[in-house]
Design a protein around this motif. Structure first.
Motif, mmCIF file in Angstrom:
data_model
loop_
_atom_site.group_PDB
_atom_site.id
_atom_site.type_symbol
_atom_site.label_atom_id
_atom_site.label_comp_id
_atom_site.label_asym_id
_atom_site.label_seq_id
_atom_site.Cartn_x
_atom_site.Cartn_y
_atom_site.Cartn_z
ATOM 1 N N THR A 22 131.299 -37.813 -52.717
ATOM 2 C CA THR A 22 130.118 -38.002 -51.682
ATOM 3 C C THR A 22 129.318 -39.212 -52.158
ATOM 4 N N THR A 23 129.200 -39.293 -53.387
ATOM 5 C CA THR A 23 128.309 -40.428 -53.901
ATOM 6 C C THR A 23 128.723 -41.696 -53.632
ATOM 7 N N GLU A 24 130.215 -41.830 -53.687
ATOM 8 C CA GLU A 24 130.962 -43.074 -53.367
ATOM 9 C C GLU A 24 130.980 -43.519 -52.247
ATOM 10 N N TYR A 41 130.812 -37.014 -40.371
ATOM 11 C CA TYR A 41 131.148 -36.691 -41.594
ATOM 12 C C TYR A 41 131.774 -35.312 -41.737
ATOM 13 N N ILE A 42 133.019 -35.505 -42.398
ATOM 14 C CA ILE A 42 133.939 -34.212 -42.500
ATOM 15 C C ILE A 42 133.786 -33.798 -43.878
ATOM 16 N N VAL A 43 133.530 -32.638 -44.316
ATOM 17 C CA VAL A 43 133.313 -31.946 -45.495
ATOM 18 C C VAL A 43 134.192 -30.687 -45.459
ATOM 19 N N ALA A 44 134.648 -30.387 -46.791
ATOM 20 C CA ALA A 44 135.414 -28.991 -46.925
ATOM 21 C C ALA A 44 134.200 -27.950 -46.555
ATOM 22 N N ASP A 47 132.009 -26.868 -49.095
ATOM 23 C CA ASP A 47 131.264 -27.995 -49.793
ATOM 24 C C ASP A 47 129.687 -27.906 -49.236
ATOM 25 N N GLU A 48 128.894 -27.283 -50.125
ATOM 26 C CA GLU A 48 127.284 -27.334 -49.562
ATOM 27 C C GLU A 48 126.788 -28.563 -49.949
ATOM 28 N N MET A 49 127.232 -28.897 -51.383
ATOM 29 C CA MET A 49 126.280 -29.995 -51.898
ATOM 30 C C MET A 49 126.484 -31.435 -51.133
ATOM 31 N N SER A 50 127.801 -31.753 -50.580
ATOM 32 C CA SER A 50 128.006 -32.949 -49.949
ATOM 33 C C SER A 50 127.116 -32.898 -48.669
ATOM 34 N N THR A 51 126.975 -31.859 -47.771
ATOM 35 C CA THR A 51 126.208 -31.672 -46.902
ATOM 36 C C THR A 51 124.761 -32.042 -47.103
ATOM 37 N N VAL A 75 128.041 -33.338 -39.166
ATOM 38 C CA VAL A 75 128.543 -32.921 -40.343
ATOM 39 C C VAL A 75 129.496 -31.842 -39.683
ATOM 40 N N HIS A 76 130.626 -31.928 -39.792
ATOM 41 C CA HIS A 76 131.777 -31.226 -39.662
ATOM 42 C C HIS A 76 132.514 -30.736 -40.718
ATOM 43 N N ARG A 77 133.058 -29.203 -40.470
ATOM 44 C CA ARG A 77 133.530 -28.680 -41.732
ATOM 45 C C ARG A 77 134.966 -28.324 -41.270
#
Length: 189
Positions: A22-24, A41-44, A47-51, A75-77
């Motif tokens: 996420t940082t990158e 944004y698509i996150v696993a 993955d709460e930290m990325s959100t 933000v989609h999961r």
């Protein structure tokens, strides 16, 4: 040295950014034109930290430009394609499951660009985006940026998406030498 100028200035383009690291990815997005809006944004799904990082990033971006309209992002999961230490055989099934759930999302959003940087979550999204083009629905540009920590070897996602992406960007000259199709722009994150 081979280089490609990537233009991100067309008004009204929808962009999907996928995955971890996420940082990158957020560093890459710092200079992305507001014309690429809404951002998806698509996150696993675990993955709460990325959100939290994404929400913080978007808030800072909005604070820097108070005259801009309310930032439009989503933000989609999706399920992870592969967990750490998961067997290769079972990861085929979890990747197929993730792709099954990714295609309706990709179809609904119909992005102009998918910008991704490494996690397994990006593979199903990129394959779904590729399917949009194969089915004649929409040509989606796929830009893959290999992580800065990949100096000599590609990640598993990189090995897969090297063949599927429109632009494959590496950040080390040693990778450019090994993968001539790649684009070396130096350190970009």
């Amino acid at each position: 040295m081979y280089s490609v100028k990537l233009s991100f200035k067309e008004k009204g383009k929808k962009t999907m950014k996928v995955g971890g690291h996420t940082t990158e990815i957020l560093r890459l997005l710092e200079n992305l034109s507001n014309a690429y809006s809404p951002r998806h944004y698509i996150v696993a799904d675990t993955d709460e930290m990325s959100t939290h990082k994404i929400n913080s990033f978007e808030q800072i971006r909005a604070d820097r430009n108070p005259s801009a309209t309310f930032p439009e992002y989503y933000v989609h999961r999706i399920p992870r394609s592969r967990e750490v230490q998961q067997s290769w055989l079972s990861s085929v099934l979890t990747t197929l499951y993730s792709m099954w759930l990714s295609f309706p999302l990709t179809y609904r959003v119909k992005p102009d660009l998918v910008l991704c940087n490494g996690p397994g979550t990006c593979v199903p999204i990129c394959i779904s985006a590729l399917l949009l083009g194969i089915l004649g629905i929409k040509k989606v540009i796929i830009v893959y940026v290999e992580s800065i920590c990949r100096v000599e070897h590609l990640s598993l996602s990189g090995k897969i998406l090297f063949h599927l992406s429109d632009y494959f960007i590496v950040q080390w000259p040693t990778l450019k030498e090994k993968y001539p199709k790649s684009v070396y722009l130096g350190r970009i994150v």
